[in-house]
Design a protein around this motif. Structure first.
Motif, PDB file in Angstrom:
ATOM      1  N   LEU A 101       5.493   3.202  10.559  1.00  0.00           N
ATOM      2  CA  LEU A 101       5.674   3.411   9.121  1.00  0.00           C
ATOM      3  C   LEU A 101       6.123   2.135   8.417  1.00  0.00           C
ATOM      4  O   LEU A 101       5.851   1.953   7.225  1.00  0.00           O
ATOM      5  N   THR A 127       3.545   4.618   3.907  1.00  0.00           N
ATOM      6  CA  THR A 127       2.790   5.767   3.402  1.00  0.00           C
ATOM      7  C   THR A 127       2.246   5.526   2.004  1.00  0.00           C
ATOM      8  O   THR A 127       1.107   5.891   1.691  1.00  0.00           O
ATOM      9  N   TYR A 163      11.377  12.462   7.696  1.00  0.00           N
ATOM     10  CA  TYR A 163       9.944  12.171   7.653  1.00  0.00           C
ATOM     11  C   TYR A 163       9.171  12.958   6.594  1.00  0.00           C
ATOM     12  O   TYR A 163       7.960  12.781   6.467  1.00  0.00           O
ATOM     13  N   ASP A 194       6.595  11.424   4.327  1.00  0.00           N
ATOM     14  CA  ASP A 194       5.466  10.775   5.003  1.00  0.00           C
ATOM     15  C   ASP A 194       4.493  11.776   5.619  1.00  0.00           C
ATOM     16  O   ASP A 194       3.359  11.428   5.931  1.00  0.00           O
TER      17      ASP A 194
END
Length: 659
Positions: free
Chosen positions: A274, A279, A318, A321
């Motif tokens: 990431l 994202t 998370y 994302d």
């Protein structure tokens, strides 16, 4: 002096002639030649269309920008008999398309469509306008599925014309037309290695400044259409060299992460991923790899924390994302499954459910989802994902948050339309708790009409019947009178057609107290078997309907119901069953499946029947007639206790009538 394209001049001339010949048209664009960056007015006279009888009309405008559609809601205002909306044409918009709708009815202009090309300040069409015009209405390359009415579609020869027009009008069009031309040619002559395609790939590869998405399209043509391995390898190498942190590189890392078996080490690798591929940068990117594997990576990391450490912190970490398509799955596994199976209390999982639900309902549209306008997206959430909304309402109700639960139920009421007993039962309870008692009986009546009621709902209706009548002797007839005779007859005909006649071996099993019950010694008796397990949510969901059937025949010595607990693994499963029956106030005769001598699992009878009669999964219901023949076998549960009880009752009565 501004230059106007040939098409633009023809449109102006056509507009002038049409206005003189016919004062009223259902759809107008003012000015007729819309210029990017400037306002246009759309007018829509629904009295001249299929929406003529609608009092309220809604609209969506689609703009073709950067080779994809972007949908917005039109703010329509009624002016006399005409609906009007003003909209600013985006700077990169090459084609504008409008749709008008009311409920499930839509109007897209029939054969001509409500579409118009745009122009820049010099009177020129924007790049990709012609190819977009053709793709809108060609089934081979359809870019906006579901928009066109059947008469609006053009054949492939006309599509070929528009592709050629784009190449003629825009000298640089080859870099984006080649991909659609390749798909088009492959449809006409699949599998052929067209020299034109190979030349187009080389052309793209040699462009001085080419974006990654164009190169990826060249890779798809080389790999999947031309099927030239060497050419594909060359394109892939260029992409990874020019875009080391781009879409293709990201896909390769996603595939590696997906295959990572070390779940404890996977989280650190996901965090590094990431950082490298944020994202936000890839918000509008959707590839086959991301669709198939990306969400599962988050699933394994987050679930690993929960399963091993009872740690839910990965949800919040998370959530921003996680792909949208995975959010309902998160809610299902983290909230709905634990509550359905009794593995967790609502106080534990609901806080995490609220975080997921908030993200699910407020996240803006990403990538291909922008083909839905905000209003259409909101409607889609409440229809396509109504189970997630219902699950959240159930959790809120269990936590005592009745007002919020009812608010959510109102949002999805139209998606269920009284056809779900689970929805109807909760809705009635929430109406009562929120002080809307006057709506309870009408709601139950509407649910009965759809044969989707719970035992509790019928009890409530019975009480209301008793207050209005001296006794309840006519109650069953009253309930039957509410149901659709046509639907009832259709169901009965379907059940009759499902009857079978196969010889079946009957076994001796133990009840919860260890007493033997030999089913083979019950000749002359109709036997109903229900295979279920305490860990099976659909099994337990079907039991209210089965209890209704048991109650109906509790005084009939010629009918016996037996609920065979199968595939149980807990050592104290008998005690668990007793507690469950007591909690739910069920009066069911439970038998325990025999131990399979080969596998040592408690599924011997289920295994024998599933092999003999070719079914799998539970719940599974079987009805055996008095002569020892299997007459009905049904797998699964379809959500309505009343419908299930009626099905069981109809089969029993049919078998009785055969004697």
């Amino acid at each position: 002096m501004k230059r106007i394209t040939l098409l633009g001049s023809m449109m102006v001339l056509l507009f002038t002639c049409v206005v003189k010949a016919q004062e009223r048209k259902p759809f107008n664009v003012i000015p007729l030649v819309p210029v990017v960056g400037q306002d246009v007015k759309f007018t829509y006279d629904n009295s001249l269309t299929s929406l003529a009888d609608e009092q309220t009309v809604y609209g969506t405008v689609y703009s073709w920008q950067n080779m994809r559609w972007e949908a917005e809601d039109l703010k329509l205002v009624k002016n006399d008999t005409v609906w009007e909306a003003t909209w600013q044409v985006p700077l990169r918009c090459a084609l504008v398309v409008c749709k008008f709708y009311a409920g499930d009815k839509k109007d897209t202009g029939g054969r001509v469509t409500y579409a118009t090309m745009t122009f820049n300040k010099n009177g020129q069409n924007l790049p990709s306008a012609y190819v977009a015009w053709g793709m809108l209405r060609n089934k081979t390359l359809e870019s906006l599925p579901g928009y066109c009415e059947e008469e609006a579609y053009i054949d492939d020869e006309v599509m070929r014309y528009w592709l050629n027009q784009q190449l003629l009008k825009d000298p640089e069009a080859r870099k984006y037309v080649f991909y659609y031309a390749a798909k088009f040619l492959n449809k006409i002559a699949p599998g052929e290695k067209h020299e034109q395609m190979l030349g187009d790939i080389d052309y793209v590869m040699n462009l001085p400044r080419v974006d990654e998405e164009t190169l990826l399209k060249a890779l798809e043509v080389a790999r999947n259409i031309v099927r030239d391995t060497a050419k594909a390898t060359g394109v892939e190498k260029k992409i990874l060299t020019d875009y080391p942190n781009g879409i293709l590189a990201r896909d390769k890392e996603i595939w590696k992460l997906f295959r990572e078996l070390d779940l404890d080490g996977k989280e650190a690798k996901l965090d590094a991923f990431l950082q490298r591929f944020p994202t936000e940068k890839f918000r509008d990117v959707e590839t086959e790899t991301t669709r198939l594997y990306y969400g599962k990576i988050f699933q394994s990391v987050v679930y690993n924390r929960i399963m091993k450490k009872d740690d839910y912190s990965g949800v919040k970490k998370y959530l921003k994302d996680v792909p949208f398509s995975m959010l309902p799955t998160f809610y299902w596994h983290i909230v709905q499954v634990p509550l359905n199976t009794g593995q967790a209390k609502v106080e534990k999982v609901l806080p995490h459910g609220k975080v997921i639900f908030e993200e699910f309902t407020t996240r803006d549209r990403w990538g291909n989802d922008r083909v839905y306008s905000p209003a259409e997206w909101a409607k889609r959430l409440r229809t396509d994902y109504s189970n997630t909304f219902l699950g959240h309402a159930i959790a809120l109700a269990a936590a005592g948050e009745s007002a919020e639960a009812l608010s959510i139920m109102e949002e999805i009421k139209g998606a269920y339309n009284f056809k779900s007993a689970e929805f109807n039962d909760l809705y009635v309870r929430l109406l009562e708790k929120n002080g809307y008692s006057s709506l309870v009986i009408p709601t139950i009546i509407s649910s009965v009409r759809e044969n989707a009621v719970s035992p509790e709902m019928l009890d409530r209706l019975r009480k209301d019947y008793l207050t209005k009548n001296k006794d309840d002797q006519g109650f069953d007839a009253y309930v039957n009178s509410l149901k659709s005779q046509e639907q009832t007859e259709e169901m009965h005909a379907k059940l009759k057609n499902s009857l079978i006649k196969e010889k079946i071996d009957l076994f001796a099993l133990e009840d919860l107290d260890g007493k033997k019950v030999d089913l083979s010694k019950m000749k002359g008796k109709i036997i109903v078997l229900d295979f279920w397990a305490t860990w099976c949510s659909p099994c337990k969901a079907s039991l209210p309907g089965m209890q209704m059937a048991v109650n109906k025949y509790k005084n009939d010595p010629n009918v016996g119901f037996y609920f065979i607990s199968t595939m149980e693994t807990a050592s104290n499963f008998r005690e668990n069953i007793r507690e469950f029956l007591k909690e739910k106030n069920y009066s069911l005769d439970v038998l325990c499946d025999n131990v399979n001598l080969k596998t040592k699992k408690r599924d011997a009878v289920y295994s024998a029947y599933s092999k003999a009669f070719k079914f799998s999964g539970i719940p599974h219901k079987m009805i055996i007639d008095g002569n020892g023949y299997l007459r009905w076998s049904s797998n699964g549960y379809f959500g309505s206790p009343s419908a299930l009880a009626e099905e069981i009752g109809f089969i029993i009565e049919t078998l009785k009538a055969e004697k």
